[in-house]
Design a protein around this motif. Structure first.
Motif, PDB file in Angstrom:
ATOM      1  N   TYR A  36      -1.161   3.830  13.841  1.00 19.46           N
ATOM      2  CA  TYR A  36      -0.654   4.293  12.302  1.00 19.46           C
ATOM      3  C   TYR A  36       0.458   5.473  12.463  1.00 19.46           C
ATOM      4  CZ  TYR A  36      -4.043   1.461   9.555  1.00 19.46           C
ATOM      5  OH  TYR A  36      -4.649   0.605   9.106  1.00 19.46           O
ATOM      6  N   ASP A  38       3.155   7.900   9.558  1.00 19.78           N
ATOM      7  CA  ASP A  38       3.452   8.470   8.105  1.00 19.78           C
ATOM      8  C   ASP A  38       4.325   7.145   7.496  1.00 19.78           C
ATOM      9  OD1 ASP A  38       3.382   9.985   5.619  1.00 19.78           O
ATOM     10  OD2 ASP A  38       4.010  11.627   7.066  1.00 19.78           O
ATOM     11  N   ASN A  39       4.660   7.341   6.246  1.00 13.54           N
ATOM     12  CA  ASN A  39       5.472   6.365   5.403  1.00 13.54           C
ATOM     13  C   ASN A  39       6.811   7.025   4.852  1.00 13.54           C
ATOM     14  OD1 ASN A  39       4.310   7.739   3.607  1.00 13.54           O
ATOM     15  ND2 ASN A  39       3.203   6.059   2.452  1.00 13.54           N
ATOM     16  N   LYS A  76       1.528   0.549  11.657  1.00 15.64           N
ATOM     17  CA  LYS A  76       1.378   0.360  10.213  1.00 15.64           C
ATOM     18  C   LYS A  76       1.804   2.009   9.575  1.00 15.64           C
ATOM     19  CE  LYS A  76      -2.615  -2.940  10.645  1.00 15.64           C
ATOM     20  NZ  LYS A  76      -2.085  -3.871   9.902  1.00 15.64           N
ATOM     21  N   ASN A  77       2.448   1.819   8.872  1.00 10.29           N
ATOM     22  CA  ASN A  77       3.104   3.130   7.916  1.00 10.29           C
ATOM     23  C   ASN A  77       2.447   3.312   6.639  1.00 10.29           C
ATOM     24  OD1 ASN A  77       5.494   2.161   9.906  1.00 10.29           O
ATOM     25  ND2 ASN A  77       5.888   4.081   9.823  1.00 10.29           N
ATOM     26  N   GLU A  78       1.123   3.908   6.860  1.00 14.61           N
ATOM     27  CA  GLU A  78       0.290   4.055   5.674  1.00 14.61           C
ATOM     28  C   GLU A  78       0.282   5.475   5.136  1.00 14.61           C
ATOM     29  OE1 GLU A  78      -1.071   1.573   4.310  1.00 14.61           O
ATOM     30  OE2 GLU A  78      -0.520   0.052   5.862  1.00 14.61           O
ATOM     31  N   GLY A  79       1.059   6.397   5.736  1.00 16.11           N
ATOM     32  CA  GLY A  79       0.902   7.752   5.274  1.00 16.11           C
ATOM     33  C   GLY A  79       0.151   8.577   6.312  1.00 16.11           C
ATOM     34  N   ALA A  82      -3.708   8.964   5.570  1.00 14.79           N
ATOM     35  CA  ALA A  82      -4.633   7.664   5.606  1.00 14.79           C
ATOM     36  C   ALA A  82      -4.407   7.103   7.230  1.00 14.79           C
ATOM     37  CB  ALA A  82      -3.594   6.470   4.981  1.00 14.79           C
ATOM     38  N   SER A  83      -3.170   7.864   7.791  1.00 12.88           N
ATOM     39  CA  SER A  83      -3.312   7.674   9.417  1.00 12.88           C
ATOM     40  C   SER A  83      -4.384   8.414  10.050  1.00 12.88           C
ATOM     41  CB  SER A  83      -1.944   8.166   9.848  1.00 12.88           C
ATOM     42  OG  SER A  83      -0.884   7.159   9.319  1.00 12.88           O
ATOM     43  N   ALA A  86      -7.525   6.532   9.444  1.00  8.62           N
ATOM     44  CA  ALA A  86      -7.724   5.085  10.295  1.00  8.62           C
ATOM     45  C   ALA A  86      -8.043   5.465  11.781  1.00  8.62           C
ATOM     46  CB  ALA A  86      -6.350   4.590  10.060  1.00  8.62           C
ATOM     47  N   GLN A  91     -10.032   2.113  12.775  1.00  8.43           N
ATOM     48  CA  GLN A  91      -9.206   1.021  12.486  1.00  8.43           C
ATOM     49  C   GLN A  91      -7.888   1.085  13.243  1.00  8.43           C
ATOM     50  OE1 GLN A  91      -9.427   2.389   8.111  1.00  8.43           O
ATOM     51  NE2 GLN A  91      -8.754   0.250   7.876  1.00  8.43           N
TER      52      GLN A  91
END
Length: 253
Positions: A36, A38-39, A76-79, A82-83, A86, A91
């Motif tokens: 994971y 950042d976005n 997965k660039n989710e922020g 959130a990373s 996860a 996850q």
């Protein structure tokens, strides 16, 4: 009856196997690790409209390390927040997102060797009359959720009499300072410096760097030690062969 049971059992196994094949192939070949990130944290990770993919220092370092060590991965660039969640929930196998290595975070995460030195800095709108933390009394200071900047802002709020407001990403935080919603923000020096230069943002930095430290690749504490070993070995290798310096130079460092 036994024959019927065996046929049903065999059918169930085949269905499960087929389902697994679909799950593994839905997004292409199966990968070794889910990472994971950042976005929106340029120049470390950000979406490139031209290539329709995430690029940046972290993305390039991860790709170079993986190629050197022979493992595959999916990002997965989710922020940032959130990373972290996860990784902690299992996850994700790991995260790379400009994450500063600290003693507090080391209680929850295992870190690689540091791969980039940075620190936070006070940021205001260009032309602001704010010249130091002493000028922040009665004002609002923006910070990005779960970051070192946010932690530092909270630790200084009572001493200097300002209120901290939180944002999920850096661009939104910058906009809040530029349009006057907030009076200042605390951000990683290299990141806001890149934004001021490359995006011509009406921001300026104040004072010296706060909390100097290193960014690190992270996994959940007590898990995936082999991934940390691979990252460290790959990082040492790309530093030795010059690839690391090429990546930093690509983004102006």
């Amino acid at each position: 009856m036994k024959t019927t049971f065996r046929i049903l059992a065999l059918a169930l196994v085949l269905v499960c196997a087929f389902s697994c094949m679909i799950a593994c192939s839905k997004d292409g070949d199966a990968v070794d690790y889910i990472i994971y990130s950042d976005n929106s944290f340029p120049p470390f990770e950000f979406y490139d409209e031209e290539t329709k993919a995430y690029i940046g220092v972290d993305m390039d370092i991860l790709a170079a390390v993986a190629a050197d060590q022979g493992f595959t991965y999916e990002v997965k660039n989710e922020g940032f927040d959130a990373s972290m969640g996860a990784v902690q929930s299992g996850q994700a196998d790991g995260m790379i997102a400009g994450m500063t290595i600290t003693e507090k975070r080391a209680e929850t995460f295992d870190f690689s060797e540091g791969y980039f030195a940075d620190g936070q800095i006070l940021v205001v709108k260009a032309g602001s009359d704010i010249a130091s933390f002493e000028d922040l009394a009665g004002k609002t200071v923006a910070a990005k959720t779960s970051t070192q900047g946010a932690e530092y802002a909270q630790s200084m709020a009572n001493e200097y009499g300002f209120t901290v407001v939180f944002y999920e990403d850096s661009p939104t935080m910058y906009t809040a300072v530029i349009n006057g919603t907030n009076d200042a923000c605390i951000e990683d020096r290299s990141v806001v410096g890149w934004a001021i230069k490359e995006e011509s943002l009406e921001l300026t930095t104040i004072g010296e760097v706060i909390n100097p430290g290193y960014y690190g690749f992270a996994v959940k504490k007590g898990t995936n030690p082999e991934l940390i070993e691979k990252f460290n070995a790959g990082l040492a290798s790309i530093k030795a062969n010059g690839k690391y310096d090429e990546i930093l130079a690509k983004y102006g460092y």
